[in-house]
Design a protein around this motif. Structure first.
Motif, short mmCIF file in Angstrom:
data_model
loop_
_atom_site.label_atom_id
_atom_site.label_comp_id
_atom_site.label_asym_id
_atom_site.label_seq_id
_atom_site.Cartn_x
_atom_site.Cartn_y
_atom_site.Cartn_z
N UNK A 161 0.84 -1.20 0.00
CA UNK A 161 0.00 0.00 0.00
C UNK A 161 0.87 1.25 0.00
N UNK A 162 1.95 1.21 0.76
CA UNK A 162 2.90 2.33 0.75
C UNK A 162 3.49 2.52 -0.64
N UNK A 163 3.85 1.41 -1.29
CA UNK A 163 4.43 1.50 -2.64
C UNK A 163 3.46 2.15 -3.60
N UNK A 164 2.20 1.69 -3.59
CA UNK A 164 1.27 2.27 -4.57
C UNK A 164 0.91 3.70 -4.23
N UNK A 165 0.88 4.06 -2.97
CA UNK A 165 0.58 5.45 -2.61
C UNK A 165 1.69 6.39 -3.08
N UNK A 166 2.94 5.99 -2.87
CA UNK A 166 4.07 6.82 -3.32
C UNK A 166 4.09 6.87 -4.85
N UNK A 167 3.87 5.74 -5.49
CA UNK A 167 3.86 5.71 -6.96
C UNK A 167 2.73 6.58 -7.52
N UNK A 168 1.59 6.58 -6.85
CA UNK A 168 0.47 7.42 -7.28
C UNK A 168 0.87 8.89 -7.25
N UNK A 169 1.53 9.29 -6.19
CA UNK A 169 1.99 10.67 -6.11
C UNK A 169 3.01 11.01 -7.18
N UNK A 170 3.86 10.05 -7.51
CA UNK A 170 4.89 10.26 -8.52
C UNK A 170 4.37 10.17 -9.95
N UNK A 171 3.15 9.64 -10.12
CA UNK A 171 2.63 9.43 -11.47
C UNK A 171 2.16 10.71 -12.15
N UNK A 172 2.05 11.80 -11.38
CA UNK A 172 1.60 13.10 -11.92
C UNK A 172 0.28 12.95 -12.67
N UNK A 173 -0.70 12.38 -11.97
CA UNK A 173 -2.01 12.21 -12.58
C UNK A 173 -2.02 11.19 -13.71
N UNK A 180 2.90 9.95 -16.16
CA UNK A 180 4.23 9.34 -16.21
C UNK A 180 4.06 7.82 -16.20
N UNK A 181 4.51 7.13 -17.26
CA UNK A 181 4.20 5.71 -17.40
C UNK A 181 4.80 4.79 -16.33
N UNK A 182 6.05 4.97 -15.96
CA UNK A 182 6.68 4.04 -15.02
C UNK A 182 6.02 4.10 -13.64
N UNK A 183 5.87 5.29 -13.04
CA UNK A 183 5.18 5.31 -11.74
C UNK A 183 3.73 4.84 -11.85
N UNK A 184 3.09 5.11 -12.97
CA UNK A 184 1.71 4.66 -13.16
C UNK A 184 1.63 3.13 -13.19
N UNK A 185 2.60 2.50 -13.84
CA UNK A 185 2.64 1.04 -13.89
C UNK A 185 2.96 0.46 -12.52
N UNK A 186 3.91 1.06 -11.81
CA UNK A 186 4.23 0.61 -10.45
C UNK A 186 2.99 0.73 -9.57
N UNK A 187 2.26 1.84 -9.69
CA UNK A 187 1.03 2.02 -8.95
C UNK A 187 0.05 0.88 -9.20
N UNK A 188 -0.20 0.59 -10.47
CA UNK A 188 -1.20 -0.41 -10.84
C UNK A 188 -0.81 -1.80 -10.32
N UNK A 189 0.44 -2.18 -10.52
CA UNK A 189 0.89 -3.51 -10.09
C UNK A 189 0.85 -3.63 -8.56
N UNK A 190 1.36 -2.61 -7.87
CA UNK A 190 1.38 -2.65 -6.41
C UNK A 190 -0.04 -2.63 -5.85
#
Length: 104
Positions: free
Chosen positions: A13-25, A28-38
């Motif tokens: 949950x921490x991983x996807x929350x941080x990735x969500x913040x880094x995805x810039x809405x 940004x594809x990499x943080x968005x993918x990390x968000x989805x997988x996590x």
């Protein structure tokens, strides 16, 4: 095993929350993918853990781990203020999570 799975899911949950913040809405594809997988792994782990742990306890522990983890990463790595009051509040959340486990 259910408790270990719940702890790992809370950390995800921490991983996807941080990735969500880094995805810039989601621009940004990499943080968005990390968000989805996590997110999927975190939810799946929570669902499996809830087979053996009551929903109220499991969900509260999962959220607590995610909240404390996300706030800690924010303070340690993202420059958010690490005040005594914030740290004390996070310690109270940790105490609550431990209490839920102990009195399960």
């Amino acid at each position: 095993m259910a408790w270990l799975l719940l702890i790992i899911s809370g950390m995800l949950e921490t991983v996807w929350a941080i990735a969500l913040g880094r995805s810039a809405g989601f621009t940004r594809p990499v943080p968005s993918l990390v968000f989805a997988v996590a997110l999927v792994l975190s939810m799946a782990g929570l669902a499996l853990a809830l087979r053996d742990i009551p929903i109220g306890t499991g969900y509260a522990v999962w959220v607590g781990i995610g909240a404390v983890g996300t706030a800690t990463v924010g303070m340690v790595a993202l420059g958010e203020p690490a005040t005594v009051a914030r740290i004390t509040c996070l310690l109270l959340v940790v105490a609550g999570v431990i209490g839920l486990k102990v009195f399960h």
